[in-house]
Design a protein around this motif. Sequence first.
Motif, PDB file in Angstrom:
ATOM      1  N   ILE A 183       1.691  10.590   1.504  1.00  0.00           N
ATOM      2  CA  ILE A 183       1.433  10.780   2.943  1.00  0.00           C
ATOM      3  C   ILE A 183       0.017  11.352   3.140  1.00  0.00           C
ATOM      4  O   ILE A 183      -0.299  12.317   2.309  1.00  0.00           O
ATOM      5  N   ALA A 184      -0.985  10.648   3.463  1.00  0.00           N
ATOM      6  CA  ALA A 184      -2.236  11.321   3.901  1.00  0.00           C
ATOM      7  C   ALA A 184      -2.182  11.991   5.308  1.00  0.00           C
ATOM      8  O   ALA A 184      -1.575  11.215   6.353  1.00  0.00           O
ATOM      9  N   ALA A 185      -2.636  13.038   5.318  1.00  0.00           N
ATOM     10  CA  ALA A 185      -2.416  13.828   6.852  1.00  0.00           C
ATOM     11  C   ALA A 185      -3.875  14.443   7.133  1.00  0.00           C
ATOM     12  O   ALA A 185      -4.529  15.187   6.436  1.00  0.00           O
ATOM     13  N   ILE A 243       4.858  13.761  -1.730  1.00  0.00           N
ATOM     14  CA  ILE A 243       3.355  14.052  -1.972  1.00  0.00           C
ATOM     15  C   ILE A 243       2.568  13.912  -0.498  1.00  0.00           C
ATOM     16  O   ILE A 243       2.609  12.835   0.110  1.00  0.00           O
ATOM     17  N   VAL A 244       2.140  15.050  -0.052  1.00  0.00           N
ATOM     18  CA  VAL A 244       1.231  15.067   1.160  1.00  0.00           C
ATOM     19  C   VAL A 244      -0.175  15.336   0.695  1.00  0.00           C
ATOM     20  O   VAL A 244      -0.108  16.619   0.197  1.00  0.00           O
ATOM     21  N   VAL A 245      -1.020  14.664   1.049  1.00  0.00           N
ATOM     22  CA  VAL A 245      -2.249  15.014   0.835  1.00  0.00           C
ATOM     23  C   VAL A 245      -3.195  15.450   2.077  1.00  0.00           C
ATOM     24  O   VAL A 245      -3.274  14.692   3.027  1.00  0.00           O
ATOM     25  N   ASP A 246      -3.594  16.604   2.118  1.00  0.00           N
ATOM     26  CA  ASP A 246      -4.431  17.126   3.441  1.00  0.00           C
ATOM     27  C   ASP A 246      -5.836  16.468   3.192  1.00  0.00           C
ATOM     28  O   ASP A 246      -6.505  17.088   2.267  1.00  0.00           O
ATOM     29  N   ASN A 247      -6.179  15.758   4.268  1.00  0.00           N
ATOM     30  CA  ASN A 247      -7.379  15.217   4.125  1.00  0.00           C
ATOM     31  C   ASN A 247      -8.586  15.740   5.033  1.00  0.00           C
ATOM     32  O   ASN A 247      -8.869  15.364   5.915  1.00  0.00           O
ATOM     33  N   GLY A 291     -10.972  10.359   4.759  1.00  0.00           N
ATOM     34  CA  GLY A 291     -10.578   8.849   4.722  1.00  0.00           C
ATOM     35  C   GLY A 291      -9.066   8.832   3.935  1.00  0.00           C
ATOM     36  O   GLY A 291      -8.847   9.381   3.047  1.00  0.00           O
ATOM     37  N   CYS A 292      -8.478   7.701   4.485  1.00  0.00           N
ATOM     38  CA  CYS A 292      -7.116   7.780   3.776  1.00  0.00           C
ATOM     39  C   CYS A 292      -7.343   7.090   2.728  1.00  0.00           C
ATOM     40  O   CYS A 292      -6.400   7.444   1.658  1.00  0.00           O
ATOM     41  N   PHE A 310       0.181  -1.960   6.176  1.00  0.00           N
ATOM     42  CA  PHE A 310      -0.342  -0.926   6.756  1.00  0.00           C
ATOM     43  C   PHE A 310       0.376   0.166   6.214  1.00  0.00           C
ATOM     44  O   PHE A 310       1.523   0.166   5.652  1.00  0.00           O
ATOM     45  N   GLY A 311      -0.324   1.489   5.900  1.00  0.00           N
ATOM     46  CA  GLY A 311       0.050   2.528   5.295  1.00  0.00           C
ATOM     47  C   GLY A 311       1.400   3.207   6.030  1.00  0.00           C
ATOM     48  O   GLY A 311       1.884   3.872   5.507  1.00  0.00           O
ATOM     49  N   ILE A 312       1.477   2.811   7.293  1.00  0.00           N
ATOM     50  CA  ILE A 312       2.768   3.345   8.077  1.00  0.00           C
ATOM     51  C   ILE A 312       4.023   2.880   7.176  1.00  0.00           C
ATOM     52  O   ILE A 312       4.949   3.788   7.439  1.00  0.00           O
TER      53      ILE A 312
END
Length: 284
Positions: free
Chosen positions: A47-49, A75-79, A103-104, A190-192
């Motif tokens: 997940i990109a956040a 995994i979450v990446v704080d963008n 950017g995602c 889509f990344g969703i």
Amino acid sequence: MIKEPSWIRKYNFGFQRFEEIPQQIFDSINLKLNKNQVSKPLVTVLIAAWNEEINILKNIASLADQVTDIPFEIIVVDNNSKDNTEKTLGNLNIRTYFQEIQGCGPARQMGMEHAKGKYILLADADCVYPSCWLEEMMKQLIKPGVVCVYGRYSFIAEQGFPRWKLWALEKMKDVIAELRHIKRPYLNAFGISMGYVTDFGLKVGYIMHNTRGDDGRFCFDLMQYGKVRQVKTDKARPWTAPRTLQRDGSFSQALASRLSVETKKLFSLFTAHKPHNTKKSKNE
């Protein structure tokens, strides 16, 4: 579904800011995360956040409720968030990273490089996921010759965007998706709700600057290694607020805008897109 499923209400916590979240909410989610995540996963949920201090809580809560025997990690990446996303993530028992390149694409690239799973499922930070989502996505992704899968999604009703109108829009989107899938399936990716084989993902890589369509470009590049499959079942749809529609104004304006775009592109859907450099090409 014309009506929203009842399980969505479970994640409507009602908080507006990080400071309002009680510790027992984190504790409850972490108990499930500790039980369901493993150190040697088959699947990494990535997940990109960006500025999602409350939405990411709902998102992770729903992913912690996945019903599956498939070993997974989150995994979450704080963008490069400017709100309290980092604090929310710091209270959740998941692996997190910080990507300062906006950017995602850059965020997903970083997450992919740290993923332990043989497969990656992309999820969006502002969505909630049904408990069968991971299982249904993987049913298609593990099939021989499949390199990438994508699912469909639904909108949660808000003022000016009643559920029956959103349902009608989704039905139209499903028809268009069928046409796109014939020759240009990447337009539906889509990344969703999307998944792929990690090794092939590392070979093609994400676009490393901030632009829309990084997920579709990524899928296009993956197509050289295998098949793209749809996950059509309604029960596996993630749900999200109609923020993308609201950018166009009213529901009528959003509908008109999308009909105009799809009408102009209709005939191009029946021919395959020629090979090109997705990292440098412009959005059409």
